[in-house]
Design an enzyme around this catalytic site. Sequence first.
Site, PDB file in Angstrom:
ATOM      1  N   THR A  86     -64.630  14.361  32.363  1.00 19.14           N
ATOM      2  CA  THR A  86     -63.593  13.599  31.649  1.00 19.14           C
ATOM      3  C   THR A  86     -64.153  12.183  31.444  1.00 19.14           C
ATOM      4  OG1 THR A  86     -62.603  13.130  33.810  1.00 19.14           O
ATOM      5  CG2 THR A  86     -61.605  14.886  32.512  1.00 19.14           C
ATOM      6  N   THR A 122     -61.286  14.715  37.364  1.00 15.07           N
ATOM      7  CA  THR A 122     -60.490  13.497  37.541  1.00 15.07           C
ATOM      8  C   THR A 122     -59.763  13.205  36.236  1.00 15.07           C
ATOM      9  OG1 THR A 122     -62.168  12.703  39.058  1.00 15.07           O
ATOM     10  CG2 THR A 122     -60.629  11.068  38.202  1.00 15.07           C
ATOM     11  N   ARG A 155     -69.646  13.212  46.683  1.00 14.41           N
ATOM     12  CA  ARG A 155     -70.548  12.167  46.191  1.00 14.41           C
ATOM     13  C   ARG A 155     -71.863  12.819  45.801  1.00 14.41           C
ATOM     14  NH1 ARG A 155     -70.693   9.678  51.879  1.00 14.41           N
ATOM     15  NH2 ARG A 155     -70.555  11.924  52.164  1.00 14.41           N
ATOM     16  N   LYS A 208     -56.925  10.848  43.708  1.00 11.21           N
ATOM     17  CA  LYS A 208     -58.329  10.732  43.326  1.00 11.21           C
ATOM     18  C   LYS A 208     -58.650   9.368  42.701  1.00 11.21           C
ATOM     19  CE  LYS A 208     -62.460  11.447  42.167  1.00 11.21           C
ATOM     20  NZ  LYS A 208     -63.542  12.359  42.352  1.00 11.21           N
ATOM     21  N   PHE A 253     -69.372   1.078  52.390  1.00  7.94           N
ATOM     22  CA  PHE A 253     -69.053   0.573  51.045  1.00  7.94           C
ATOM     23  C   PHE A 253     -68.904  -0.937  51.011  1.00  7.94           C
ATOM     24  CE2 PHE A 253     -68.573   3.473  47.461  1.00  7.94           C
ATOM     25  CZ  PHE A 253     -69.133   4.566  48.059  1.00  7.94           C
ATOM     26  N   SER A 255     -71.965  -2.716  50.901  1.00  9.64           N
ATOM     27  CA  SER A 255     -73.329  -3.145  50.599  1.00  9.64           C
ATOM     28  C   SER A 255     -73.319  -3.952  49.315  1.00  9.64           C
ATOM     29  CB  SER A 255     -74.252  -1.939  50.430  1.00  9.64           C
ATOM     30  OG  SER A 255     -74.250  -1.182  51.605  1.00  9.64           O
ATOM     31  N   ALA A 256     -73.608  -5.237  49.463  1.00 12.03           N
ATOM     32  CA  ALA A 256     -73.619  -6.123  48.296  1.00 12.03           C
ATOM     33  C   ALA A 256     -74.915  -5.935  47.523  1.00 12.03           C
ATOM     34  CB  ALA A 256     -73.495  -7.566  48.755  1.00 12.03           C
ATOM     35  N   CYS A 264     -68.603   8.230  37.687  1.00 12.17           N
ATOM     36  CA  CYS A 264     -67.220   8.256  38.202  1.00 12.17           C
ATOM     37  C   CYS A 264     -66.576   6.878  38.319  1.00 12.17           C
ATOM     38  CB  CYS A 264     -67.186   8.956  39.549  1.00 12.17           C
ATOM     39  SG  CYS A 264     -67.613  10.681  39.421  1.00 12.17           S
ATOM     40  N   ARG A 334     -76.230   8.113  34.516  1.00 14.86           N
ATOM     41  CA  ARG A 334     -75.028   7.690  33.792  1.00 14.86           C
ATOM     42  C   ARG A 334     -74.596   6.309  34.302  1.00 14.86           C
ATOM     43  NH1 ARG A 334     -71.054  12.521  34.753  1.00 14.86           N
ATOM     44  NH2 ARG A 334     -72.241  12.518  36.684  1.00 14.86           N
TER      45      ARG A 334
HETATM   46  C1  UDX Z   1     -67.999   8.436  43.807  1.00 12.56           C
HETATM   47  C2  UDX Z   1     -67.049   8.621  44.996  1.00 12.56           C
HETATM   48  O1  UDX Z   1     -67.646   8.091  46.189  1.00 12.56           O
HETATM   49  C3  UDX Z   1     -66.715  10.080  45.179  1.00 12.56           C
HETATM   50  O2  UDX Z   1     -65.800  10.251  46.247  1.00 12.56           O
HETATM   51  C4  UDX Z   1     -66.128  10.619  43.883  1.00 12.56           C
HETATM   52  O3  UDX Z   1     -65.887  12.003  43.998  1.00 12.56           O
HETATM   53  C5  UDX Z   1     -67.083  10.360  42.718  1.00 12.56           C
HETATM   54  O4  UDX Z   1     -67.405   8.975  42.654  1.00 12.56           O
HETATM   55  P1  UDX Z   1     -70.613   8.840  43.407  1.00 12.56           P
HETATM   56  O5  UDX Z   1     -70.392   8.329  42.026  1.00 12.56           O
HETATM   57  O6  UDX Z   1     -71.434  10.057  43.608  1.00 12.56           O
HETATM   58  O7  UDX Z   1     -69.211   9.127  44.125  1.00 12.56           O
HETATM   59  O8  UDX Z   1     -71.348   7.668  44.207  1.00 12.56           O
HETATM   60  P2  UDX Z   1     -71.003   6.678  45.406  1.00 12.56           P
HETATM   61  O9  UDX Z   1     -71.798   7.045  46.590  1.00 12.56           O
HETATM   62  O10 UDX Z   1     -69.557   6.511  45.585  1.00 12.56           O
HETATM   63  O11 UDX Z   1     -71.624   5.331  44.820  1.00 12.56           O
HETATM   64  C6  UDX Z   1     -71.115   4.764  43.623  1.00 12.56           C
HETATM   65  C7  UDX Z   1     -71.860   3.525  43.242  1.00 12.56           C
HETATM   66  O12 UDX Z   1     -71.532   2.456  44.109  1.00 12.56           O
HETATM   67  C8  UDX Z   1     -73.380   3.638  43.269  1.00 12.56           C
HETATM   68  O13 UDX Z   1     -73.884   3.032  42.098  1.00 12.56           O
HETATM   69  C9  UDX Z   1     -73.778   2.865  44.496  1.00 12.56           C
HETATM   70  O14 UDX Z   1     -75.058   2.300  44.371  1.00 12.56           O
HETATM   71  C10 UDX Z   1     -72.699   1.800  44.553  1.00 12.56           C
HETATM   72  N1  UDX Z   1     -72.434   1.262  45.892  1.00 12.56           N
HETATM   73  C11 UDX Z   1     -71.950   2.071  46.869  1.00 12.56           C
HETATM   74  C12 UDX Z   1     -72.621  -0.091  46.147  1.00 12.56           C
HETATM   75  O15 UDX Z   1     -73.042  -0.849  45.270  1.00 12.56           O
HETATM   76  N2  UDX Z   1     -72.329  -0.573  47.386  1.00 12.56           N
HETATM   77  C13 UDX Z   1     -71.858   0.206  48.391  1.00 12.56           C
HETATM   78  O16 UDX Z   1     -71.611  -0.321  49.479  1.00 12.56           O
HETATM   79  C14 UDX Z   1     -71.670   1.571  48.126  1.00 12.56           C
END
Ligand code: UDX
Length: 438
Positions: A86, A122, A155, A208, A253, A255-256, A264, A334
């Site tokens: 989506t 989603t 993820r 979600k 989550f 991490s700067a 997503c 993406r």
């Molecule tokens: C995300 C959700 O975590 C997941 O639950 C949902 O189903 C789909 O979207 P995903 O896109 O696979 O999953 O990646 P995720 O691990 O969440 O990371 C997303 C982005 O955030 C990445 O670009 C990652 O580099 C960034 N990120 C993540 C940060 O910049 N800092 C963090 O501390 C964590």
Amino acid sequence: MRITVIGTGYLGAVHAAGMAEIGHDVLGVDIDPAKIEALADGRPPFFEPGLSELLARTREKGNLTFTTSLRAAAEFGDLHFICVGTPQQRGSYAADLSHLNAVVDGLAPYLERPCLVVGKSTVPVGTAAAVGERLAALAPVGARAEVAWNPEFLREGTAVQDTLHPDRLVAGVVSAGAETLLREVYQPMLDEGCPFVATDLATAELVKVAANSFLATKISFINAMAEVCETAGADVVTLAQSIGYDARIGARFLSAGLGFGGGCLPKDIRAFTARAEELGVGRSLNFLREVDEINMRARHRAIAAAKDLVGGTFLGRNVTILGAAFKPHSDDIRDSPALNVAAAIKLQGAHVCVHDEEAIDNARAAYPALEYAREPLKACEGADVVLHLTEWPQYSALDPAELAKVTNVPRLLEARNTLDVRRWRDAGWTVRSLGRAA
Ligand code: UDX
């Protein structure tokens, strides 16, 4: 149970294999014959750790087959999972539901017997109810196709583990029978103690997008702190670690760096704001616009810092980019922050060479004007600046002294804060980090 999984992208392929792994008879369905052929051959059409092994096991058991036919799917399944994408609509923040609607329209006329159609994609709140109406209108009289919504939280990079051992299962249902059926599907996970939340369709849809919005907010929060730290001469990594010890905040989550990308988080927060506007509660989600802005600003800050490192202009400079995937352990590009930055720097007149462990082929197809190297050392040859943009573990193991020798000038922009920058400085590198004093 006989289950179909319709849409075999990042979500559907892993879900199909996972459902087969826990013992169901599964039929995977996709309109892309190349994808179906690869999967039927046991070859994942994308990189996902553990998926090949899972597919190999299901091939041995023989309980996972594939087709491109929705008619075959309708005849096969008691339960149909819809896992199509989506994406964000062109020219708008809203979600594009055309794939979802195409599946419903293609499947419904063949649903000759009672079944449960379970959305995993989603979607904007209210979509499940609309799918229910669409099914009722298009399915043969007496088919009794019921809709349920069971959002997926996997993820990329840990999708197999997330599918087989989820944190929680959420099921939006309209009947007790649907809840019973979904509990039966996920019985092995429930036996492991996985919480199962049964609720209405709208709540399930919202869980979600609320979860993804919260995660995105957490990342943008720490990136806002990074902006302040940079100016105040403070250290966002130590700050994140210190606030993360508070269990109410949590260390994950936080991490700067370069911010979030992927298929997503960015499109989900935008679609959520668009849906809230439609519902007349746009103001409630205004903060998500700021979350998006902070996130996009991280990319501009990285570009500005790198430009500063090379003396104020990219014209004619050699720029090396470490990382192209939107995050490590994935070949997904993406909305990749890394490639977004690489392309912008290229536009400003630099020679840009990109390295990635898994995403080079995807990156080359999307950004053919960039150069690519299969080895980090090769990518760094003649570099005026190296940008660390996707934190593959391999980059932490690089020898900065060896790398320094092949560069033109050893300068590093650390945009993910996972490298031991002291080692790099000791090896003669000039280092700038996002969110840490220069
Ligand atoms: C995300 C959700 O975590 C997941 O639950 C949902 O189903 C789909 O979207 P995903 O896109 O696979 O999953 O990646 P995720 O691990 O969440 O990371 C997303 C982005 O955030 C990445 O670009 C990652 O580099 C960034 N990120 C993540 C940060 O910049 N800092 C963090 O501390 C964590």
